[in-house]
Design an enzyme around this catalytic site. Structure first.
Site, PDB file in Angstrom:
ATOM      1  N   ASP A  38      -5.198   1.371   1.279  1.00  0.00           N
ATOM      2  CA  ASP A  38      -5.400   2.821   1.139  1.00  0.00           C
ATOM      3  C   ASP A  38      -6.246   3.552   2.492  1.00  0.00           C
ATOM      4  OD1 ASP A  38      -6.420   0.399  -0.549  1.00  0.00           O
ATOM      5  OD2 ASP A  38      -7.584  -0.593   0.988  1.00  0.00           O
ATOM      6  N   TYR A  66      -2.823  -8.241   9.104  1.00  0.00           N
ATOM      7  CA  TYR A  66      -3.559  -7.522   9.377  1.00  0.00           C
ATOM      8  C   TYR A  66      -4.390  -7.670  10.373  1.00  0.00           C
ATOM      9  CZ  TYR A  66      -2.096  -5.902   4.578  1.00  0.00           C
ATOM     10  OH  TYR A  66      -1.461  -5.326   3.540  1.00  0.00           O
ATOM     11  N   ASP A  80     -15.501  -1.491   0.434  1.00  0.00           N
ATOM     12  CA  ASP A  80     -15.475  -0.913   2.018  1.00  0.00           C
ATOM     13  C   ASP A  80     -16.362  -0.316   2.156  1.00  0.00           C
ATOM     14  OD1 ASP A  80     -14.702   1.664   1.118  1.00  0.00           O
ATOM     15  OD2 ASP A  80     -12.731   1.188   0.883  1.00  0.00           O
ATOM     16  N   ARG A 171      -9.731  -6.433   1.095  1.00  0.00           N
ATOM     17  CA  ARG A 171     -11.375  -6.009   1.135  1.00  0.00           C
ATOM     18  C   ARG A 171     -11.729  -7.012   0.065  1.00  0.00           C
ATOM     19  NH1 ARG A 171     -10.540  -1.577  -2.867  1.00  0.00           N
ATOM     20  NH2 ARG A 171      -8.590  -1.326  -2.702  1.00  0.00           N
TER      21      ARG A 171
END
Length: 283
Positions: A38, A66, A80, A171
């Protein structure tokens, strides 16, 4: 130029922006990434250059790690903190509650794809439905959460480290963690710290490429997890001609190398007769 570049993407750039800029710097159009990040996210973006674009799908399929920050009490259309706020509420969760939920999320589960994503439904990308305010049923798919741990904690904001399978949306994972905490939440920061064998510590920046202070990994280095076999000139000729060959090696996938230890081709088991190997990726 041929090989793999591990870029440390900065926030604010799309993955396509990175590909375009690096392509211009290297004077090549034969370049692509192996897993979208993203625009708000930072960290590992693996690029394939030249002949290495042939193995992009192999690198895309690997697991990823992550570090993400979760802000509770907010719901947005994009899942987000860059999206439009749809709902807000006061929330306070204990460290024990959060750790219990994280533990419960490890393993396989059916994850709903976010509306703001590039997944195709009936020939159109989901984000196009979102931008046009059109109704669409969001697809779901099985993903695997290999590990999920709490790194930092406050009552309404905390950081996690997670290792996940291909196709996992962080997300969506965060949305689902918040649901299990009986509240709402969004991703407020995201950094990809590893993709397959490529860690963040081995990455370079676009500035490094501009200053010529970077190194490019070979196809052989990128495929280090595959069995490798050096061949004689006779077998090399057959491989270069893309011939199906006898599987005398007892392997389902093999990276064949020439006498100079350079990659010739990846071969895999021939589905019609498992005693043979057929060409898969030719270099």
């Amino acid at each position: 130029m041929t090989g793999i570049l591990v870029i440390n993407k900065k926030a604010g750039m799309t993955s396509r922006d990175v590909v375009n800029e690096v392509g211009k710097l290297l004077h090549t159009k034969k370049i692509g990434h192996t897993g979208t990040l993203d625009p708000m996210a930072t960290g590992v973006l693996v690029l394939c250059v030249g002949k290495a674009t042939k193995i992009a799908e192999l690198l895309t399929a690997t697991e990823k790690e992550y570090v993400a920050e979760i802000t509770l009490g907010i719901e947005t259309d994009t899942l987000d903190n860059t999206g439009t706020i749809l709902k807000q509420e006061n929330v306070s969760c204990s460290k024990e509650q959060i750790e219990n939920v994280l533990k419960s999320m490890v393993g396989e589960y059916l994850q709903e794809v976010p509306l703001y994503s590039a997944i195709h439904v009936d020939g159109k990308k989901l984000y196009e439905y979102a931008r046009n305010h059109e109704e669409v049923k969001l697809p779901s798919r099985i993903v695997t959460i290999y590990s999920l741990e709490l790194v930092q904690y406050t009552t309404n904001k905390f950081t996690i480290r997670t290792k996940v399978s291909k196709g996992t949306y962080i997300r969506s994972l965060i949305r689902d963690i918040a649901k299990k905490l009986n509240t709402i939440g969004v991703m407020s920061k995201l950094e990809r710290t590893q993709q397959g064998i490529f860690p963040l510590k081995d990455s370079v920046t676009i500035e490094n490429i501009k200053n010529h202070t970077y190194s490019i990994l070979s196809i052989k280095d990128a495929l280090i997890s595959y069995p490798m076999i050096s061949v004689n000139q006779e077998l090399e000729k057959k491989i270069k001609n893309g011939q199906i060959i006898k599987n005398e090696f007892g392997k389902s996938i093999i990276l064949f190398l020439n006498g100079d230890q350079e990659p010739l081709a990846l071969y895999k088991v021939y589905p019609k007769d498992e005693e043979y190997l057929k060409p898969w990726k030719m270099f």
